[in-house]
Design a protein around this motif. Structure first.
Motif, PDB file in Angstrom:
ATOM      1  N   LEU A 310       0.827  -1.206   0.000  1.00 57.60           N
ATOM      2  CA  LEU A 310       0.000   0.000   0.000  1.00 57.60           C
ATOM      3  C   LEU A 310       0.862   1.257   0.000  1.00 57.60           C
ATOM      4  N   ARG A 311       1.951   1.218   0.697  1.00 63.24           N
ATOM      5  CA  ARG A 311       2.835   2.383   0.713  1.00 63.24           C
ATOM      6  C   ARG A 311       3.409   2.651  -0.675  1.00 63.24           C
ATOM      7  N   GLU A 312       3.748   1.601  -1.376  1.00 66.39           N
ATOM      8  CA  GLU A 312       4.294   1.767  -2.725  1.00 66.39           C
ATOM      9  C   GLU A 312       3.256   2.370  -3.661  1.00 66.39           C
ATOM     10  N   VAL A 313       2.000   2.040  -3.455  1.00 69.96           N
ATOM     11  CA  VAL A 313       0.931   2.634  -4.258  1.00 69.96           C
ATOM     12  C   VAL A 313       0.936   4.155  -4.096  1.00 69.96           C
ATOM     13  N   VAL A 314       1.039   4.629  -2.860  1.00 71.16           N
ATOM     14  CA  VAL A 314       1.075   6.072  -2.627  1.00 71.16           C
ATOM     15  C   VAL A 314       2.325   6.674  -3.255  1.00 71.16           C
ATOM     16  N   GLU A 315       3.442   5.984  -3.161  1.00 72.38           N
ATOM     17  CA  GLU A 315       4.675   6.471  -3.782  1.00 72.38           C
ATOM     18  C   GLU A 315       4.506   6.618  -5.289  1.00 72.38           C
ATOM     19  N   PHE A 316       3.806   5.686  -5.911  1.00 76.20           N
ATOM     20  CA  PHE A 316       3.556   5.789  -7.346  1.00 76.20           C
ATOM     21  C   PHE A 316       2.777   7.057  -7.663  1.00 76.20           C
ATOM     22  N   TYR A 317       1.749   7.336  -6.878  1.00 75.79           N
ATOM     23  CA  TYR A 317       0.941   8.524  -7.122  1.00 75.79           C
ATOM     24  C   TYR A 317       1.782   9.796  -7.069  1.00 75.79           C
ATOM     25  N   VAL A 318       2.714   9.884  -6.128  1.00 75.24           N
ATOM     26  CA  VAL A 318       3.422  11.153  -5.941  1.00 75.24           C
ATOM     27  C   VAL A 318       4.720  11.245  -6.729  1.00 75.24           C
ATOM     28  N   THR A 319       5.124  10.158  -7.411  1.00 75.25           N
ATOM     29  CA  THR A 319       6.374  10.219  -8.186  1.00 75.25           C
ATOM     30  C   THR A 319       6.242   9.640  -9.590  1.00 75.25           C
ATOM     31  N   ARG A 320       5.024   9.384 -10.043  1.00 79.50           N
ATOM     32  CA  ARG A 320       4.831   8.736 -11.348  1.00 79.50           C
ATOM     33  C   ARG A 320       5.617   9.418 -12.453  1.00 79.50           C
ATOM     34  N   ASP A 321       5.508  10.743 -12.531  1.00 76.68           N
ATOM     35  CA  ASP A 321       6.164  11.476 -13.608  1.00 76.68           C
ATOM     36  C   ASP A 321       7.453  12.153 -13.157  1.00 76.68           C
ATOM     37  N   ILE A 322       7.816  11.950 -11.898  1.00 70.82           N
ATOM     38  CA  ILE A 322       9.079  12.478 -11.390  1.00 70.82           C
ATOM     39  C   ILE A 322      10.199  11.464 -11.597  1.00 70.82           C
ATOM     40  N   THR A 323       9.913  10.205 -11.286  1.00 69.16           N
ATOM     41  CA  THR A 323      10.897   9.131 -11.498  1.00 69.16           C
ATOM     42  C   THR A 323      10.261   8.019 -12.339  1.00 69.16           C
ATOM     43  N   PRO A 324       9.874   8.321 -13.577  1.00 70.31           N
ATOM     44  CA  PRO A 324       9.222   7.298 -14.405  1.00 70.31           C
ATOM     45  C   PRO A 324      10.083   6.060 -14.605  1.00 70.31           C
ATOM     46  N   GLU A 325      11.406   6.226 -14.526  1.00 69.13           N
ATOM     47  CA  GLU A 325      12.289   5.079 -14.714  1.00 69.13           C
ATOM     48  C   GLU A 325      12.099   4.038 -13.612  1.00 69.13           C
ATOM     49  N   ARG A 326      11.571   4.444 -12.469  1.00 68.01           N
ATOM     50  CA  ARG A 326      11.306   3.494 -11.390  1.00 68.01           C
ATOM     51  C   ARG A 326      10.094   2.625 -11.699  1.00 68.01           C
ATOM     52  N   TRP A 327       9.141   3.185 -12.411  1.00 64.16           N
ATOM     53  CA  TRP A 327       7.846   2.530 -12.572  1.00 64.16           C
ATOM     54  C   TRP A 327       7.668   1.821 -13.913  1.00 64.16           C
ATOM     55  N   TYR A 328       8.266   2.339 -14.959  1.00 66.55           N
ATOM     56  CA  TYR A 328       7.955   1.828 -16.284  1.00 66.55           C
ATOM     57  C   TYR A 328       9.123   1.045 -16.887  1.00 66.55           C
ATOM     58  N   ALA A 329       8.787   0.171 -17.825  1.00 66.99           N
ATOM     59  CA  ALA A 329       9.795  -0.673 -18.482  1.00 66.99           C
ATOM     60  C   ALA A 329      10.683   0.166 -19.405  1.00 66.99           C
ATOM     61  N   LYS A 330      11.758  -0.458 -19.842  1.00 66.33           N
ATOM     62  CA  LYS A 330      12.688   0.205 -20.757  1.00 66.33           C
ATOM     63  C   LYS A 330      12.730  -0.532 -22.084  1.00 66.33           C
ATOM     64  N   ASP A 331      13.024   0.210 -23.143  1.00 70.56           N
ATOM     65  CA  ASP A 331      13.120  -0.418 -24.454  1.00 70.56           C
ATOM     66  C   ASP A 331      14.508  -1.034 -24.633  1.00 70.56           C
ATOM     67  N   ALA A 332      14.774  -1.538 -25.817  1.00 71.79           N
ATOM     68  CA  ALA A 332      16.031  -2.244 -26.074  1.00 71.79           C
ATOM     69  C   ALA A 332      17.249  -1.352 -25.891  1.00 71.79           C
ATOM     70  N   ARG A 333      17.051  -0.063 -26.006  1.00 72.66           N
ATOM     71  CA  ARG A 333      18.167   0.878 -25.841  1.00 72.66           C
ATOM     72  C   ARG A 333      18.279   1.411 -24.412  1.00 72.66           C
ATOM     73  N   GLY A 334      17.436   0.911 -23.544  1.00 73.60           N
ATOM     74  CA  GLY A 334      17.479   1.342 -22.154  1.00 73.60           C
ATOM     75  C   GLY A 334      16.698   2.598 -21.858  1.00 73.60           C
ATOM     76  N   LYS A 335      15.885   3.066 -22.805  1.00 69.57           N
ATOM     77  CA  LYS A 335      15.081   4.263 -22.598  1.00 69.57           C
ATOM     78  C   LYS A 335      13.748   3.888 -21.950  1.00 69.57           C
ATOM     79  N   THR A 336      13.357   4.666 -20.952  1.00 69.83           N
ATOM     80  CA  THR A 336      12.098   4.409 -20.254  1.00 69.83           C
ATOM     81  C   THR A 336      10.907   4.588 -21.190  1.00 69.83           C
ATOM     82  N   ILE A 337      10.006   3.628 -21.170  1.00 72.51           N
ATOM     83  CA  ILE A 337       8.782   3.696 -21.977  1.00 72.51           C
ATOM     84  C   ILE A 337       7.676   4.266 -21.086  1.00 72.51           C
ATOM     85  N   ALA A 338       7.494   5.558 -21.118  1.00 68.21           N
ATOM     86  CA  ALA A 338       6.498   6.193 -20.259  1.00 68.21           C
ATOM     87  C   ALA A 338       5.101   5.662 -20.547  1.00 68.21           C
ATOM     88  N   TYR A 339       4.361   5.397 -19.475  1.00 64.75           N
ATOM     89  CA  TYR A 339       2.978   4.904 -19.600  1.00 64.75           C
ATOM     90  C   TYR A 339       2.945   3.648 -20.483  1.00 64.75           C
TER      91      TYR A 339
END
Length: 426
Positions: A310-339
């Motif tokens: 549950l704590r991680e859920v709140v962390e997602f809400y407050v940092t989704r677009d601040i640290t997208p690299e934490r939440w989203y997958a990366k492509d073959a070149r290592g770039k974060t795939i936002a949303y």
């Protein structure tokens, strides 16, 4: 005249009796694995009564199918407080006694993650025949009902011929489940510590007070925008949801079997399970906001079961677009795939209201670590069982036990910050 007061009419008394019989049968059906194709799965397998009808474990999704090997599409939501969910509407307006009925709140309601059904019987019928849930057929459900020890109870409630035809027997099972799930004492008890606080039966700890304030503060958590935390103008207890459909851009869950296909996306209101809005881009990526009541009993969060804390859920809400690299997958070149679980053509649907507002890499989160802990502490107060009985009943709640066919819905939403339609849904 005095001394001539009439009691309940025979028709009303009979309706109450039928409801009681249906609930008795529904309670038994809910825990009976005979209604599944595998013979090993019941409604309670995915909606554990001990966890207030949340999932019984921390699996991303539950297993079902004829051999209990098929993963589900979505994490089972709680079945509590469904009586508060309004029927689905593309343009929902709040009730006059609870909020501002001049505001168009957009897509709201429905008893599933995508809002596609409105009645308890419709909702109960879905898992009975879903190929990745109980995987039965109408004929199989009917056969199980006829063999059950409580078949006579169903007939007593709905007529001697209620189980004769497969379609009628299937409908009887669904109606019985709906009647059971409409039992206020079981499914809408309002016995949390927060309810005790709202009715003057207890006080909050210092941390709980801070958490509630942060939960409500539009400049901090802003959780109450979608999870209303105050009583209605008529005294109605908060449902802790406005039941609106919203696109949060929850990260893709790579553990789900369906997501191994890069072309597959669960788009919520526009498919794949809901079909009436297929091709309507403004509904893609929208999922219904669940109640936060009993949320601390869950070990799986969001429609795709991506999070387990549950704590991680709140962390997602407050940092989704601040640290997208934490939440989203990366492509073959290592770039974060936002949303990464929503095709780019639907990104305009993603919610940008607080706490997402003004988020960007390098920005400061609206909540610090202590404040996140405080909000979690508040949400832990929402678990039923702190009180023995509903503290609102004498003041507001009414007996709906004679309602055999429909439900009395009470919308619990508060005005959203924007009016639908708009460039960025809630």
């Amino acid at each position: 005249m005095p001394g001539n007061e009439a009691g309940p009419s025979p028709s009303h008394a009979r309706a109450r009796e039928r409801t009681a019989l249906l609930r008795e049968a529904g309670r038994a059906i809910f825990s009976d694995p005979a209604f599944s194709a595998s013979g090993r799965q019941s409604c309670a397998s995915c909606h554990d009564p001990a966890r207030r009808y949340n999932p019984p474990n921390a699996r991303d999704v539950q297993l079902g199918g004829p051999a209990l090997r098929d993963p589900g599409l979505r994490a089972p939501p709680t079945l509590t407080y469904l009586d508060r969910v309004p029927p689905y509407d593309n343009h929902h307006f709040d009730s006059e006694d609870e909020a501002d009925n001049s505001i168009d709140n957009g897509p709201t309601g429905g008893l599933t993650w995508d809002g596609r059904v409105d009645t308890g019987a419709q909702q109960a019928a879905i898992p009975l025949t879903s190929k990745f849930e109980m995987a039965n057929s109408a004929a199989g459900v009917a056969a199980a009902a006829r063999k059950a020890a409580y078949a006579s109870t169903l007939r007593a409630a709905l007529g001697n011929d209620a189980l004769d035809e497969d379609a009628h027997a299937f409908a009887a099972v669904a109606r019985a489940l709906a009647a059971f799930e409409d039992d206020d004492a079981e499914f809408s008890p309002y016995t949390s510590k927060y309810d005790a606080f709202l009715t003057g039966h207890t006080q909050l700890s210092a941390q709980e007070k801070r958490g509630l304030a942060l939960f409500n503060d539009e400049k901090k958590g802003n959780c109450a925008q979608c999870h209303r935390s105050t009583r209605g103008l008529d005294g109605t207890p908060p449902a802790l949801s406005d039941y609106g459909l919203i696109a949060l851009a929850v990260p893709r869950n790579a553990n789900l079997a369906r997501n191994r296909d890069p072309a597959f996306f669960d788009l919520g209101a526009c498919g794949p399970e809901r079909r009436d809005k297929a091709g309507q881009a403004e509904y893609c990526g929208l999922f219904r906001t669940p109640t936060l009541r009993n949320v601390a009993l869950r070990r799986t969060f969001f429609h795709n079961g991506k999070f387990h804390d549950l704590r991680e859920v709140v962390e997602f809400y407050v940092t989704r677009d601040i640290t997208p690299e934490r939440w989203y997958a990366k492509d073959a070149r290592g770039k974060t795939i936002a949303y990464d679980d929503l095709p780019a053509r639907y990104h305009a649907n993603i919610n940008r209201d607080a706490p997402f507002a003004e988020q960007h890499p390098g920005a400061a989160p609206r909540l610090n670590a202590q404040e996140i802990d405080d909000i979690v502490a508040f949400m832990q107060m929402l678990t039923d069982g702190y009180l023995k009985t509903n503290p609102y009943r004498d003041r507001r709640m009414t007996d709906r036990s004679s309602n055999l066919v429909g439900r009395t819905f009470s919308a619990s939403s508060r005005p959203r910050s924007q009016i639908w339609p708009h460039p960025r849904p809630r």
